[in-house]
Write an enzyme that holds these catalytic residues in place. Structure first.
Site, PDB file in Angstrom:
ATOM      1  CE1 TYR A 123      -4.105   1.691   0.460  1.00 41.69           C
ATOM      2  CE2 TYR A 123      -3.436   2.284   2.669  1.00 41.69           C
ATOM      3  CZ  TYR A 123      -4.317   2.389   1.629  1.00 41.69           C
ATOM      4  OH  TYR A 123      -5.418   3.186   1.775  1.00 41.69           O
ATOM      5  NE  ARG A 155      -6.427  11.976  -6.167  1.00 44.91           N
ATOM      6  CZ  ARG A 155      -6.248  10.965  -5.297  1.00 44.91           C
ATOM      7  NH1 ARG A 155      -5.087  10.342  -5.200  1.00 44.91           N
ATOM      8  NH2 ARG A 155      -7.217  10.558  -4.523  1.00 44.91           N
ATOM      9  CE  LYS A 204      -7.149   2.343  -1.188  1.00 47.06           C
ATOM     10  NZ  LYS A 204      -7.878   3.489  -0.710  1.00 47.06           N
ATOM     11  CD  GLU A 238      -9.147   3.667  -4.051  1.00 47.75           C
ATOM     12  OE1 GLU A 238     -10.120   3.256  -3.393  1.00 47.75           O
ATOM     13  OE2 GLU A 238      -8.260   4.368  -3.566  1.00 47.75           O
ATOM     14  CG  ASP A 239      -6.538   6.678  -6.107  1.00 46.39           C
ATOM     15  OD1 ASP A 239      -7.076   7.213  -5.124  1.00 46.39           O
ATOM     16  OD2 ASP A 239      -5.430   6.117  -6.035  1.00 46.39           O
ATOM     17  CG  ASP A 269     -11.398   4.346   0.294  1.00 43.39           C
ATOM     18  OD1 ASP A 269     -12.029   4.396   1.355  1.00 43.39           O
ATOM     19  OD2 ASP A 269     -10.214   4.012   0.213  1.00 43.39           O
ATOM     20  CG  ASP A 270      -9.836   8.531  -3.399  1.00 43.44           C
ATOM     21  OD1 ASP A 270      -8.852   8.129  -2.777  1.00 43.44           O
ATOM     22  OD2 ASP A 270     -10.177   8.091  -4.510  1.00 43.44           O
ATOM     23  CG  ASN A 276      -1.196   8.681   1.422  1.00 43.93           C
ATOM     24  OD1 ASN A 276      -0.613   8.855   2.455  1.00 43.93           O
ATOM     25  ND2 ASN A 276      -2.450   8.264   1.375  1.00 43.93           N
TER      26      ASN A 276
HETATM   27  P1  NAI Z   1      -6.930  15.869  -5.806  1.00 43.51           P
HETATM   28  O1  NAI Z   1      -5.917  16.023  -6.859  1.00 43.51           O
HETATM   29  O2  NAI Z   1      -8.352  15.622  -6.167  1.00 43.51           O
HETATM   30  O3  NAI Z   1      -6.918  17.168  -4.857  1.00 43.51           O
HETATM   31  C1  NAI Z   1      -5.781  17.894  -4.471  1.00 43.51           C
HETATM   32  C2  NAI Z   1      -6.211  19.349  -4.343  1.00 43.51           C
HETATM   33  O4  NAI Z   1      -5.155  20.091  -3.768  1.00 43.51           O
HETATM   34  C3  NAI Z   1      -6.535  19.963  -5.691  1.00 43.51           C
HETATM   35  O5  NAI Z   1      -7.785  20.627  -5.652  1.00 43.51           O
HETATM   36  C4  NAI Z   1      -5.393  20.932  -5.900  1.00 43.51           C
HETATM   37  O6  NAI Z   1      -5.770  22.061  -6.672  1.00 43.51           O
HETATM   38  C5  NAI Z   1      -5.056  21.316  -4.471  1.00 43.51           C
HETATM   39  N1  NAI Z   1      -3.724  21.887  -4.315  1.00 43.51           N
HETATM   40  C6  NAI Z   1      -2.595  21.593  -5.010  1.00 43.51           C
HETATM   41  N2  NAI Z   1      -1.592  22.365  -4.598  1.00 43.51           N
HETATM   42  C7  NAI Z   1      -2.076  23.174  -3.618  1.00 43.51           C
HETATM   43  C8  NAI Z   1      -1.524  24.195  -2.828  1.00 43.51           C
HETATM   44  N3  NAI Z   1      -0.249  24.569  -2.970  1.00 43.51           N
HETATM   45  N4  NAI Z   1      -2.320  24.795  -1.908  1.00 43.51           N
HETATM   46  C9  NAI Z   1      -3.604  24.431  -1.758  1.00 43.51           C
HETATM   47  N5  NAI Z   1      -4.189  23.481  -2.515  1.00 43.51           N
HETATM   48  C10 NAI Z   1      -3.434  22.862  -3.434  1.00 43.51           C
HETATM   49  O7  NAI Z   1      -6.424  14.721  -4.877  1.00 43.51           O
HETATM   50  P2  NAI Z   1      -7.205  14.026  -3.684  1.00 43.51           P
HETATM   51  O8  NAI Z   1      -7.850  12.796  -4.128  1.00 43.51           O
HETATM   52  O9  NAI Z   1      -8.066  15.020  -3.023  1.00 43.51           O
HETATM   53  O10 NAI Z   1      -5.969  13.625  -2.762  1.00 43.51           O
HETATM   54  C11 NAI Z   1      -5.130  14.621  -2.207  1.00 43.51           C
HETATM   55  C12 NAI Z   1      -4.052  13.953  -1.403  1.00 43.51           C
HETATM   56  O11 NAI Z   1      -4.642  13.272  -0.307  1.00 43.51           O
HETATM   57  C13 NAI Z   1      -3.253  12.911  -2.180  1.00 43.51           C
HETATM   58  O12 NAI Z   1      -1.902  13.015  -1.855  1.00 43.51           O
HETATM   59  C14 NAI Z   1      -3.812  11.596  -1.691  1.00 43.51           C
HETATM   60  O13 NAI Z   1      -2.854  10.565  -1.719  1.00 43.51           O
HETATM   61  C15 NAI Z   1      -4.170  11.940  -0.268  1.00 43.51           C
HETATM   62  N6  NAI Z   1      -5.211  11.073   0.252  1.00 43.51           N
HETATM   63  C16 NAI Z   1      -4.969  10.487   1.461  1.00 43.51           C
HETATM   64  C17 NAI Z   1      -5.882   9.621   2.000  1.00 43.51           C
HETATM   65  C18 NAI Z   1      -5.641   9.005   3.323  1.00 43.51           C
HETATM   66  O14 NAI Z   1      -6.390   8.105   3.717  1.00 43.51           O
HETATM   67  N7  NAI Z   1      -4.648   9.427   4.053  1.00 43.51           N
HETATM   68  C19 NAI Z   1      -7.106   9.258   1.285  1.00 43.51           C
HETATM   69  C20 NAI Z   1      -7.307   9.999   0.046  1.00 43.51           C
HETATM   70  C21 NAI Z   1      -6.364  10.867  -0.439  1.00 43.51           C
END
Ligand code: NAI
Length: 588
Positions: free
Chosen positions: A112, A165, A183, A254-255, A277-278, A428
């Protein structure tokens, strides 16, 4: 109503499951779901035509586990460990799950986040054995026939991505498949969903990643991404085919990139039992983190001020879940609205921003409120430090995928206004985490309560040993999926995620909190998945979407559905249609 079991009678012997009269000799040794490797006894070897095809020593299962574990851990590179584990899964699935369950804490970062991210990036260079189904636009009109090719007839759980994504790594094309594969391995290890009941799907509708398109070894559909009506029509066809072919299946999206993630979640919510899930899983795990942090800070949920940085699928999911929980705790009106603020690349979301979609709009602040908070000057609402100074958040969530975004000045500013700042960099893999826990503790003189999306090793601060909790939806989705399957829920509701979050928070002990950790240790994953499943079954029953199982029978109903290595695998000898498509309208 008695539900048909997810797996067969536990009393059936492993040898019967392995033999089942279908595979013999060399073929048996190369069938990963029947092969027992060196654990085949002398009698089995004689009966199954494999005498002499193995070295003569017979291993106990414990010895096999030890050997496999040693072979994996002698590799120093985590990607090589990933490849070794994937090969083990192909060769001897039962053994793979024994090793994974016994060493879940150590191997979770391999199958993972973070290592699975590297595996997705390197997919076309490390590919060995296929797992799952890739659907491309060339299958238009024939998706049902493609699903007929999957090896098992009674799929109950599908994890599907369109690869756009992947973690915080962006578009990974066909390589994104390894996320659903990972997963589902966790669904089996943590929640006991039998592997023969699961299916990983990649909707390989192209990639906009130029490096992949230029790579002559790239294995995906080598075109720019399909978008618009044709994309939607293909997803529709896929969902229709799933309903026909696997009518009891739960679908986990997912993603997907934010717009598709939120759109698909709403569009199919009532069409097929499904969730994202996201958004939903991440929202629930964040709520659990906040509930446990509140036990330490003594702050009631409704008294928190939350700033979420990154308004994508994860950030929106967290915002929605927290708003619902605060509403349920009695907060309303403007106070409820002001309790949560979202920032994206252009800064704090303001409702006059051009191009905000409905989900972001519902969290965007009116300009008058922004001004009242002291963020009127040009550029101010775009700077994290200025926003933190103005809003004085008690909770800071990172969902941006941007490494190092939580800089020292912003964190020190936060810590000046709040005694125990709660800081949750969710992003992540590890290389994309908004801040390192050691920095967060040092900038806050050890006062911060921290949990991160990817694992970090324990650290010491001021002589105190601190175990950094992993705030990851892996604590939520296995239990939710199991609960939905046990209750045969016709819909996955938001209330199920609230129930899961509250259950997870209760599972975090005072000892965990004393050790500085907001989440239980990963080694308790299987136990927690069962407890969360119970909570989901109760919620499904109470809201009328699932089976009416009396409280006292729920724990047994959940445990009865959990497959363990050594149990027979259900539907091992049924095929989904032997490659033959069903006639239109005919139920598979
Ligand atoms: P996404 O790409 O849909 O969203 C990321 C957002 O952050 C976008 O709207 C983008 O414009 C914004 N962003 C980028 N740079 C920025 C900055 N400098 N300042 C403010 N906003 C900024 O991706 P998603 O699905 O929302 O995932 C985001 C992160 O969260 C990924 O790294 C993912 O791996 C992580 N994640 C972690 C989970 C967990 O269980 N810990 C679960 C789901 C996602």
């Amino acid at each position: 109503m008695t539900a048909p079991a997810l797996h067969g009678p536990p009393t059936a012997t492993r040898a019967l499951a392995a033999g089942a009269g279908r595979r013999f000799g060399w073929e048996l040794l190369h069938d990963g779901q029947r092969n027992k490797g060196t654990a085949f006894t002398a009698e089995e070897r004689a009966a199954l035509g494999i005498e002499g095809l193995l070295p003569s020593g017979v291993s106990s299962v414990a010895q096999e586990v030890r050997r496999a574990y040693e072979a994996i851990t002698r590799k120093s590179d985590s990607l090589e460990q990933y490849i070794g584990l994937a090969a083990l899964q192909d060769r001897n699935e039962d053994l793979f799950y024994r090793v994974l369950i016994d060493h879940i804490e150590e191997l979770l970062p391999v199958i993972y986040t973070p290592t699975v991210g590297r595996a997705c990036q390197e997919f076309s260079h490390i590919f060995r054995q296929p797992r799952g189904v890739w659907i491309t636009p060339e299958h238009e009109g024939r998706i049902d026939a493609i699903l007929a090719n999957v090896p098992h007839a009674d799929v109950r759980l599908i994890v599907v991505t369109d690869n756009e994504r992947i973690l915080g790594l962006g578009d990974q094309g066909a390589g994104g498949m390894l996320i659903p594969v990972g997963k589902l391995a966790l669904y089996t290890a943590a929640a006991g969903i039998p592997p023969t009941r699961t299916l990983a799907v990649s909707l390989d509708f192209g990639t906009d990643n130029p490096a992949l398109l230029d790579d002559d070894l790239y294995l995906g559909w080598r075109h720019l991404r399909l978008r618009g009506e044709r994309y939607e029509a293909l997803v529709d066809e896929f969902v229709g085919a799933v309903k026909r072919r696997f009518p009891r299946a739960l679908v986990q999206w997912e993603d997907f990139k934010t717009e598709n993630a939120l759109g698909l979640q709403e569009r199919y919510r009532k069409v097929v039992p499904s969730f994202n899930d996201d958004t939903q899983g991440t929202g629930a795990v964040a709520l659990a983190g906040l509930l446990t942090a509140s036990r330490v800070t003594g702050t009631a949920l409704q008294d928190h001020r939350v700033l979420i940085v990154g308004a994508g699928a994860a950030g929106i999911g967290v915002a929605r879940q927290l708003r619902e929980a605060m509403r349920a705790a009695g907060l309303e009106g403007e106070a409820l609205f002001r309790a949560i603020a979202l920032m994206d690349v252009d800064g704090l979301l303001v409702d006059t921003d051009v191009g905000l979609d409905a989900s972001r709009q519902s969290f965007a602040w009116p300009p008058a409120l922004v001004e009242k908070c002291g963020l009127a000057l040009p550029g101010q609402r775009g700077r994290l430090e200025a926003v933190v100074r103005a809003l004085k958040p008690t909770v800071l969530v990172g969902a941006s995928g941007q490494a190092g975004l939580f800089r020292e000045t912003a964190i020190r500013t936060m810590a000046r206004a709040v005694d125990r700042p709660v800081i949750l960099p969710l992003s992540n893999p590890t290389s994309h985490c908004e801040a390192r826990p050691s920095d967060l503790l040092s900038w806050t003189q050890g006062r911060a309560l921290v949990a991160t999306g990817s694992p970090f090793p324990p650290l010491t601060y001021g002589g105190r040993k601190i175990r950094v909790g992993q705030i990851n939806n892996v604590f939520i989705f296995p239990g939710v999926g199991l609960g939905v399957l046990v209750s045969e829920a016709r819909e996955v509701t938001d209330a199920m995620f609230s129930a899961a979050a509250e259950c997870l928070a209760r599972e975090t002990t005072d000892d965990d909190l004393l050790g500085g950790c907001l989440f239980p240790p990963v080694r308790r994953l299987r136990d927690m998945a069962a407890r969360i499943a119970e909570a989901v079954v109760r919620e499904a029953r109470d809201s009328g979407v699932g089976r009416a199982i009396p409280d006292e029978r729920i724990p047994a109903a959940v445990r009865a559905e959990m497959w363990s290595p050594g149990d027979p695998l259900p539907s091992l000898d049924e095929t989904a249609g032997s490659g033959r498509p069903t006639a239109a309208g005919e139920s598979a």
